[in-house]
Scaffold this motif. Structure first.
Motif, PDB file in Angstrom:
ATOM      1  N   SER A  40       0.841  -1.200   0.000  1.00  0.00           N
ATOM      2  CA  SER A  40       0.000   0.000   0.000  1.00  0.00           C
ATOM      3  C   SER A  40       0.870   1.241   0.000  1.00  0.00           C
ATOM      4  CB  SER A  40      -0.916   0.045   1.230  1.00  0.00           C
ATOM      5  OG  SER A  40      -1.849  -1.006   1.190  1.00  0.00           O
ATOM      6  N   LYS A  42       0.454   5.625   0.366  1.00  0.00           N
ATOM      7  CA  LYS A  42      -0.329   6.840   0.559  1.00  0.00           C
ATOM      8  C   LYS A  42       0.658   7.987   0.378  1.00  0.00           C
ATOM      9  CE  LYS A  42      -2.217   8.688   4.565  1.00  0.00           C
ATOM     10  NZ  LYS A  42      -3.186   8.699   5.669  1.00  0.00           N
ATOM     11  N   SER A  79      -3.743   7.356  -2.924  1.00  0.00           N
ATOM     12  CA  SER A  79      -3.705   6.170  -2.067  1.00  0.00           C
ATOM     13  C   SER A  79      -4.071   4.967  -2.917  1.00  0.00           C
ATOM     14  CB  SER A  79      -4.708   6.280  -0.911  1.00  0.00           C
ATOM     15  OG  SER A  79      -4.364   7.342  -0.054  1.00  0.00           O
ATOM     16  N   SER A  81      -3.355   0.344  -3.415  1.00  0.00           N
ATOM     17  CA  SER A  81      -2.870  -0.926  -2.875  1.00  0.00           C
ATOM     18  C   SER A  81      -2.631  -1.917  -4.001  1.00  0.00           C
ATOM     19  CB  SER A  81      -3.892  -1.528  -1.907  1.00  0.00           C
ATOM     20  OG  SER A  81      -4.066  -0.680  -0.797  1.00  0.00           O
TER      21      SER A  81
END
Length: 189
Positions: A40, A42, A79, A81
């Motif tokens: 992930s 961000k 953001s 993933s």
């Protein structure tokens, strides 16, 4: 969670610096550099909204799931993933098209909320070692102004020459007509 920022992943921008004319658009690629697998990311990028605006965000293909991809109030929020085991290496997170709003400078930095998570949800981002950006916008460089004046001057010269030739032609025709009339008036019947 590793909040100390001592991880092994970093962000970088390509290009990291540049000078552009105000109102000009430029493309900036946000990259993730990591030897460890990341699942992930961000990335919150801050910029001066008086100097820059975001025209477009193109999401990179490395991350399958996107949670945020927006820009507002001087912040680009990204953001995303990827499924386990994640991604590693030099990864293009996104391409951001910025446009200069006015003359001035803007740094592009990272908000402290930015992070990169591995498969165990540990933050592996070393924000302090991530490369920030520094961009300037000018009304127009001297060389650009000279080029514009030069090109306008060239077309102006062409038009001037054209009118000059037309003027010479008209004067020549008038003189010819006057000369012919004088010749016909000097003839003895």
């Amino acid at each position: 969670e590793n909040s100390s920022g001592e991880g092994q992943a970093t962000f970088s921008l390509a290009p990291a610096t540049g000078t552009y004319r105000s109102q000009e658009e430029f493309s900036l690629e946000l990259r993730l550099n990591t030897a460890s697998a990341a699942t992930s990311v961000k990335a919150y990028l801050s910029f001066d909204p008086k100097v820059l605006s975001v025209a477009l965000i193109e999401k990179g293909a490395a991350f399958s799931y996107w949670w945020e991809s927006e820009a507002e109030d001087g912040m680009v929020k990204l953001s995303a993933s990827a499924p386990a085991p994640g991604v590693s290496g030099q990864i293009a997170i996104a391409k951001i098209i910025f446009a200069g709003r006015q003359s001035g400078g803007s740094k592009i930095g990272y908000d402290p909320a930015s992070l990169v998570l591995d498969a165990t949800d540990q933050n592996i981002l070393n924000l302090a070692s991530s490369t920030e950006g520094d961009f300037a916008f000018v009304a127009g460089s001297e060389s650009d102004s000279e080029n514009e004046v030069g090109s306008q001057g060239s077309s102006g010269n062409f038009v001037g020459i054209l009118f000059g030739l037309a003027g010479v032609l008209v004067v020549g025709v008038v003189l010819y007509i006057v000369w012919r009339r004088m010749q016909s008036g000097n003839q003895v019947p």
